[in-house]
Design an enzyme around this catalytic site. Structure first.
Site, short mmCIF file in Angstrom:
data_model
loop_
_atom_site.label_atom_id
_atom_site.label_comp_id
_atom_site.label_asym_id
_atom_site.label_seq_id
_atom_site.Cartn_x
_atom_site.Cartn_y
_atom_site.Cartn_z
N ASN A 15 0.87 -1.18 0.00
CA ASN A 15 0.00 0.00 0.00
C ASN A 15 0.91 1.23 0.00
OD1 ASN A 15 -1.87 1.99 0.41
ND2 ASN A 15 -2.74 1.12 2.29
N GLU A 51 -8.49 -5.51 4.66
CA GLU A 51 -8.26 -5.16 3.25
C GLU A 51 -7.07 -5.89 2.68
OE1 GLU A 51 -9.19 -0.61 2.80
OE2 GLU A 51 -8.89 -1.08 4.91
N ARG A 68 -11.67 15.29 7.65
CA ARG A 68 -12.41 15.69 6.43
C ARG A 68 -13.81 16.17 6.80
NH1 ARG A 68 -11.02 10.29 3.91
NH2 ARG A 68 -8.90 10.56 3.10
N HIS A 96 -12.77 2.93 -0.13
CA HIS A 96 -12.80 1.84 0.86
C HIS A 96 -13.48 0.60 0.27
CE1 HIS A 96 -13.02 5.11 4.23
NE2 HIS A 96 -11.78 4.72 4.10
#
Ligand code: AMP
Length: 398
Positions: free
Chosen positions: A7, A385, A241, A180
């Site tokens: 990642n 993930e 955010r 996501h």
């Protein structure tokens, strides 16, 4: 089989070496400060060993070389040779509307990721650097790209189109993509398995609540809608955010404070969310819980607003799905915070959601937290993930 999951961010690179069948992680770690100086943290879960090293990393290439070197290191490593790595799986942020699934990386795939840079300007270049660094370090090794957007590509146009002139969609590809996706796919698939099949879980809402948060509405295993949009800025408020706001707020701030669009977006991405609502207490929900307990009103407002906005999305998605069978909480906050889960579900009894306060005490493991008479089965399902990326990679390389 050994799959290396990568990642890559702009100045960091996370890695895990794992078995896609068992989910066992042989080694994992993080390269930080790429382009500045370079620092490697390497962990071996089986022995609890942790190694930290300063290693020059002018680019992602040196970072990958450092990862390769430590994986085969006679003292700190876990494999004898790089040949023991069967394939590499990369998390890629934006696949645009070109990628509906993971794919083997070739020149065409890399070009398509490059073509999506305008849609993912911060992440896609870093993801490409990670891919190209692996190509150089392990020539000929099969590599797979797993896109954060792919799971959401089953949304119908009424969910993904913005109500703006068509040319911005046809010429510029501006639409809801959602993110996501690997987590939403992993968790909704696992929920369906745990429920004994899709016939018991037609309509599922997944709440991925972490530092970044998004919800998805999943019908018969396929995504129908999701809260993030063209970028990860949309949806519920997050750590830093803002989530959904009236666009005129941005225009007002830019005009009054002489801010450029990029500066305003940086403020909305990095200085907003619960960090801003709590008047700077923290973007971390644990700190907010602690401050609210001490009587900090702003921290309490941040927590209340977060729960309220998540609850509103659950209502909206129950409407979109025409009912609800399962509600699933995942990611840092969703897996660990009993108070936040309770707060979100408060007042949702009319939808058939009834939480059992005792069962809701669970943390970080698969569990049903609803009462036996709750019409909706409410789950905590830890996301993974990396495992999803490893499984996709193994499947495409077989
Ligand atoms: P993630 O982005 O999925 O790693 O989630 C990170 C977020 O999860 C941070 O805001 C953490 O504060 C939050 N988190 C982790 N554990 C807890 C907990 N026990 N209670 C509340 N929030 C938590």
């Amino acid at each position: 089989m050994n799959i290396l999951v990568i990642n890559a961010g702009s100045s960091s690179l996370k890695y895990q070496l794992m078995n896609p069948d068992t989910g066992d992680v042989t080694a994992k770690g993080l390269c930080e400060r790429i382009g500045l100086d370079g620092r490697l943290t390497h962990k071996v879960p089986a022995t609890g060993k942790k190694v930290e090293k300063d290693i020059p990393m002018p680019t992602h290439k040196e970072a990958i070389e450092a990862v390769m070197a430590i994986l085969v290191d006679p003292e700190d490593g876990v494999i004898k040779s790089v040949d023991e790595i069967d394939a590499v799986g990369h998390r890629v942020l934006h696949g645009g509307d070109k990628f509906v699934a993971s794919c083997l990386i070739d020149e065409a795939c890399k070009q398509a990721i490059r073509d999506c840079i305008p849609l993912g300007p911060l992440h896609n270049p870093a993801n490409l650097m990670g891919i190209e660094a692996c190509e150089k370090a392990m020539p000929g090794k099969p590599q797979v790209a797993v896109f954060d957007t792919a799971f959401h590509m089953t949304m119908p146009p009424k969910a993904y189109r913005y109500a703006i002139p068509t040319k911005y969609y046809t010429d510029d590809h501006l639409r809801r993509y959602g993110f996501h996706g690997t987590s939403h796919r992993f968790v909704s698939k696992r929920c369906i398995e745990l429920m004994g099949g899709v016939e018991n879980a037609h309509r599922v809402i997944v709440c991925h609540l972490g530092n970044g948060s998004s919800l998805s509405a999943v019908k018969d295993g396929k995504c129908q809608d999701t809260s993030m949009g063209l970028s990860p800025l949309a949806g519920v408020p997050m750590g830093t955010r803002a989530g959904d706001i009236d666009t005129c707020v941005a225009q007002f701030i830019m005009n009054k404070y002489n801010m450029s669009a990029d500066e305003c977006l940086t403020m909305l991405n990095k200085k907003s969310g619960v960090l801003a609502l709590s008047d700077g207490v923290s973007s971390d929900f644990r700190d907010l819980d602690a401050a609210a307990e001490q009587g900090n009103q702003a921290a309490q407002l941040a927590l209340d607003k977060f729960a309220y906005e998540v609850r509103k999305y659950i209502g909206a998605y129950a409407a979109a799905l025409e009912g609800l069978d399962c509600l699933v909480f995942t990611a840092g906050v969703g897996e660990n915070s009993a108070t936040m889960r309770a707060s979100i579900c408060e007042g949702l009894e009319y939808l058939g959601i009834k939480i059992d306060p005792e069962k809701n005490k669970t943390r970080g493991e698969e569990a049903i937290i609803s009462t036996p008479d709750s019409k909706v089965t409410v789950w905590v399902i830890p996301t993974n993930e990396e495992l999803m990326i490893a499984q996709d990679t193994a499947a495409l390389c077989k």
